[in-house]
Design an enzyme around this catalytic site. Structure first.
Site, short mmCIF file in Angstrom:
data_model
loop_
_atom_site.label_atom_id
_atom_site.label_comp_id
_atom_site.label_asym_id
_atom_site.label_seq_id
_atom_site.Cartn_x
_atom_site.Cartn_y
_atom_site.Cartn_z
N ARG A 287 0.82 -1.20 0.00
CA ARG A 287 0.00 0.00 0.00
C ARG A 287 0.87 1.27 0.00
O ARG A 287 0.54 2.25 -0.65
CB ARG A 287 -0.94 -0.02 1.21
CG ARG A 287 -2.17 0.83 1.00
CD ARG A 287 -3.17 0.66 2.12
NE ARG A 287 -4.12 -0.40 1.82
CZ ARG A 287 -4.46 -1.36 2.68
NH1 ARG A 287 -3.90 -1.41 3.86
NH2 ARG A 287 -5.34 -2.27 2.34
N GLY A 288 1.98 1.23 0.72
CA GLY A 288 2.88 2.39 0.78
C GLY A 288 3.42 2.76 -0.59
O GLY A 288 3.47 3.94 -0.97
#
Length: 348
Positions: A287-288
């Site tokens: 997600r980062g």
């Protein structure tokens, strides 16, 4: 001046807000690209969190919706339409449209699941065979901004529902075998004071960005903020008039960035470096990486460029990663500083 006085409720101008650049940037990037996944704003009490969040909605261009539709359905995009509107369009019915301000919905701390998601009238469904749905706050927030103050005090179950809807863009309500689904695409903005408790890491990770704000220490800036607020409280329309030109410029900049965003590209070498930073910081999941790529593109579009530069990535990467780091209780180093350190190693 008379144009401004027509607004239902005076809103403090976004461009008049002094300081808190991190929070302002995170909000602007999320309205340029709502798929960034919202923003969590953590900071001291009385630092203008609510004022800034309400002010950003006032900057957005009006949206076209189907008249009398509780879900703010888009007239031509099937992904942003309720089932009823879809059926009417497929049947060839002509539907009235109207322009509305981007919805800004406040979620009260004591809200129930029914109030958030909406309710199905089971009695009517069983006796008359009619699916009657009472829309909730998620329906009202479709294509707008949903603001949760003190999100760290909200029931985890409700935070889960909000994050799921924000990520999928849909809200599904099921009761007694009856199911109703409607679009719920909104920018989720949460704010809170870290002294009152942190969000669980797995919930915090679901927010696209995390802005940290501190009380302004410089006496001159504090005086300026107090004076501005006093002037606004005394006569909001004079204050709004004073910032009208700056508001229009920023409004146009955001609208242009929204149009330019699909054309913005980010080179493979930059994407590799972003993933290197995430790997070195031991960030769980991908997600980062995804959010940093999206935010860098939005930042580039905001500055009118079609090609993401290293400086764009550096501007947004701390906002995208600092809340995804594993917390060591004995660690004294600030997570934002840790991100900057690794970014400096890899990019420089």
């Amino acid at each position: 001046m008379s144009i401004i006085k027509d607004t239902a409720r005076p809103v403090f101008p976004f461009t008049a807000i002094v300081g808190q650049e991190e929070m302002k940037l995170a909000l602007i990037l999320n309205v340029i690209d709502p798929k960034i996944g919202g923003v969590m704003i953590m900071g001291d009490r009385g630092t203008g969190k609510s004022t800034t969040i309400r002010a950003i909605a006032d900057l957005l261009p009006q949206i076209d919706v189907i008249a009398d539709d509780p879900f703010n359905s888009h007239p031509s995009d099937f992904e942003l339409m309720s089932e009823l509107v879809k059926e009417s369009i497929i049947s060839g019915d002509s539907l009235m449209t109207k322009l509305i301000n981007v919805p800004m919905v406040d979620l009260p701390l004591g809200a129930t699941e029914d109030r958030v998601c909406g309710t199905i009238d089971i009695e009517k469904a069983l006796t008359e065979g009619i699916k009657t749905f009472e829309p909730g706050l998620l329906a009202k927030a479709n294509r707008g901004i949903l603001y949760v103050d003190e999100v760290n005090l909200l029931d985890d179950h409700l935070v889960d529902i909000l994050l799921d809807s924000a990520a999928s863009g849909w809200n599904t309500v099921e009761r007694e075998g009856i199911s109703i689904r409607h679009p719920a695409r909104f920018v989720l903005v949460g704010s809170g004071n870290p002294e009152e408790g942190e969000l669980r890491p797995q919930l915090l990770d679901r927010f696209g960005m995390h802005a940290e704000i501190r009380t302004v220490k410089e006496p001159l800036l504090r005086v300026q903020i107090v004076e501005q607020r006093s002037q606004f409280d005394q006569d909001p329309y004079i204050c709004m008039q004073a910032y009208d030109d700056q508001q229009k410029i920023l409004k146009a900049q955001i609208a242009d960035a929204q149009l330019l965003l699909p054309e913005v590209i980010i080179d493979f070498s930059l994407r590799m470096k972003i993933s290197q930073v995430c790997g070195q910081l031991d960030v769980d999941g991908l997600r980062g990486d995804i959010v940093t790529n999206r935010a860098a593109k939005a930042f580039s579009a905001y500055h009118g460029r079609k090609q993401v530069e290293i400086s764009d990535v550096k501007e947004v990467i701390t906002l995208c990663l600092r809340h995804r780091l594993r917390k060591d209780p004995l660690e004294t180093i600030d997570s934002g500083f840790k991100v900057k350190q690794v970014v400096a190693e890899i990019f420089d």
